[in-house]
Design a protein around this motif. Structure first.
Motif, mmCIF file in Angstrom:
data_model
loop_
_atom_site.group_PDB
_atom_site.id
_atom_site.type_symbol
_atom_site.label_atom_id
_atom_site.label_comp_id
_atom_site.label_asym_id
_atom_site.label_seq_id
_atom_site.Cartn_x
_atom_site.Cartn_y
_atom_site.Cartn_z
ATOM 1 N N ARG A 232 65.880 74.397 46.531
ATOM 2 C CA ARG A 232 66.910 73.858 47.424
ATOM 3 C C ARG A 232 66.497 73.882 48.886
ATOM 4 N N ASN A 233 65.822 74.918 49.341
ATOM 5 C CA ASN A 233 65.415 74.971 50.748
ATOM 6 C C ASN A 233 64.484 73.816 51.091
ATOM 7 N N ALA A 234 63.503 73.578 50.194
ATOM 8 C CA ALA A 234 62.578 72.472 50.429
ATOM 9 C C ALA A 234 63.292 71.136 50.348
ATOM 10 N N CYS A 235 64.230 71.011 49.417
ATOM 11 C CA CYS A 235 64.939 69.740 49.249
ATOM 12 C C CYS A 235 65.862 69.448 50.430
ATOM 13 N N ASP A 236 66.376 70.496 51.044
ATOM 14 C CA ASP A 236 67.221 70.286 52.220
ATOM 15 C C ASP A 236 66.431 69.665 53.363
ATOM 16 N N ARG A 237 65.111 69.936 53.396
ATOM 17 C CA ARG A 237 64.261 69.408 54.465
ATOM 18 C C ARG A 237 63.524 68.145 54.052
ATOM 19 N N ALA A 238 63.660 67.745 52.800
ATOM 20 C CA ALA A 238 62.866 66.647 52.262
ATOM 21 C C ALA A 238 63.310 65.300 52.810
ATOM 22 N N SER A 239 62.347 64.406 52.927
ATOM 23 C CA SER A 239 62.639 63.049 53.382
ATOM 24 C C SER A 239 63.101 62.157 52.234
ATOM 25 N N SER A 240 62.759 62.517 50.995
ATOM 26 C CA SER A 240 63.204 61.753 49.834
ATOM 27 C C SER A 240 63.175 62.640 48.594
ATOM 28 N N ARG A 241 63.805 62.132 47.513
ATOM 29 C CA ARG A 241 63.849 62.861 46.249
ATOM 30 C C ARG A 241 63.392 61.928 45.127
ATOM 31 N N PRO A 242 62.070 61.771 44.968
ATOM 32 C CA PRO A 242 61.573 60.887 43.907
ATOM 33 C C PRO A 242 61.967 61.400 42.523
ATOM 34 N N LEU A 243 62.227 60.446 41.625
ATOM 35 C CA LEU A 243 62.600 60.768 40.254
ATOM 36 C C LEU A 243 61.625 60.069 39.311
#
Length: 352
Positions: A232-243
């Motif tokens: 979650r910490n990394a995802c909060d800073r992420a520019s996108s969420r590839p699936l």
């Protein structure tokens, strides 16, 4: 057949829902690391000990294996393991060739086979198994030499401790069949081997559908796939969420979420979903799963946690309804990347 091949060739089968994973974990075996060796016992009470020579571009590697139960024999197989980039450099990493011989403290004790047999694991006869175990217990120098006179040593560092752990795990302490701590307790007190759980052979993987890629763009699906806590910490800073989508069967796919940061991708979870609404996602792992073609079997590569220092690798097999744990193996964090050679299962199944 058993879902394990002891040399690191492509593996077979393994698991699904968190509930399924939890129940399977209760039957997992155990592993220990000491010196230049790793020992692991699986859910059938079979134990395997991998030992290596000193770190080098090409090292001698040995696998000692013993099934559970009274009066079972130890088998020993030899092969060669490639060192990693941090291995000390030598002018030439010479591969063994011709007739191979075993030496103990510099004394030639006989021919053990041909160099070509090392590719699949050269099995020693009972006479040489006894000689090798005695030498390991006594801390004597063990080497394998070839027809050209080149020699590859085997380290005994930590091996006596691991052999004792093997005796303990199989309930052999103080019995005549113990390798380290022999005693007068009756051999009948050694626990019997346990049968591997049966597992129906999984079907073949289904080819990807033309519209599978469109699933990765659906906002209604992405909203249902919340990153696991560790990401979650990394995802909060992420520019996108590839699936990423991986087809399982005609109606199910794996949805693997990651978070793209400035420097790398952080795994954020893998879910089993239906390929159309309602997606009904079921979380399987915090890491990606990789298909092991041609069958519907997926590899979950392990990562180190407070409760899993080795980063256990797992295999999951699709049974038409869910993913079932079909195998678990000691990860490379315990048998370092330079020595990932033998598979050391801690959970096996009987594929039928």
């Amino acid at each position: 057949m058993r879902a394990s091949s002891l040399l690191r060739t492509p593996l077979l089968l393994a698991s699904l829902t968190l509930a399924s994973a939890a129940s399977a974990t209760e039957s997992l075996g155990t592993s220990f690391v000491e010196g230049d060796g790793v020992m692991a016992c699986d859910n059938t009470r079979t134990c395997r000990l991998a030992a290596y020579g000193p770190l080098a571009p090409l090292m001698l590697s040995v696998l000692l294996e013993r099934a559970g139960g009274p009066q079972t024999a130890v088998t020993v197989r030899l092969s060669m393991a490639e060192g990693a980039e941090d291995a000390p450099r030598t002018p030439v990493a010479v591969a063994p060739e011709g007739t191979l011989r075993l030496r103990v403290d510099g004394r030639d004790i006989g021919a053990i086979g041909h160099g070509e047999a090392l590719d699949i694991g050269l099995e020693l006869s009972a006479h040489y198994v006894t000689a090798m175990i005695d030498a390991l217990l006594e801390g004597r120098r063990i080497e394998m030499s070839d027809a050209s006179g080149h020699a590859w040593p085997l380290s005994d560092r930590g091996i006596r401790t691991l052999l004792l752990k093997m005796d303990e795990a199989q309930g052999r302490l103080d019995t005549p069949s113990a390798l380290v701590r022999k005693g007068a307790q009756p051999e009948s007190k050694v626990p019997a081997a346990v049968a591997a759980p049966p597992l129906k052979a999984p079907p073949r993987l289904v080819e990807a559908h033309d519209d599978d890629g469109q699933l990765a763009e659906r906002t209604d699906l992405l909203q249902q796939l919340q990153p696991v806590a560790a990401a979650r910490n990394a995802c909060d800073r992420a520019s996108s969420r590839p699936l990423r989508i991986e087809r399982v069967d005609a109606t199910h796919v794996l949805a693997m979420l990651s978070c793209a940061t400035d420097r790398h991708f952080v795994p954020a979870g893998t879910w089993l979903i239906r390929d159309r609404p309602p997606f009904a996602p079921t979380l399987i792992s915090r890491t990606p799963l990789f298909p092991l073609y041609p069958h519907a079997v997926f590899l979950e590569e392990g990562f180190v946690t407070d409760t899993d220092a080795c980063g256990t690798n797992r295999h999951w097999a699709w049974d038409g309804t869910r993913l079932i744990l079909s195998g678990a193996f000691v990860g490379h964090y315990c048998s370092s990347p330079s020595r990932r050679h033998w598979q050391l299962p801690i959970y096996v199944t009987d594929i039928r």
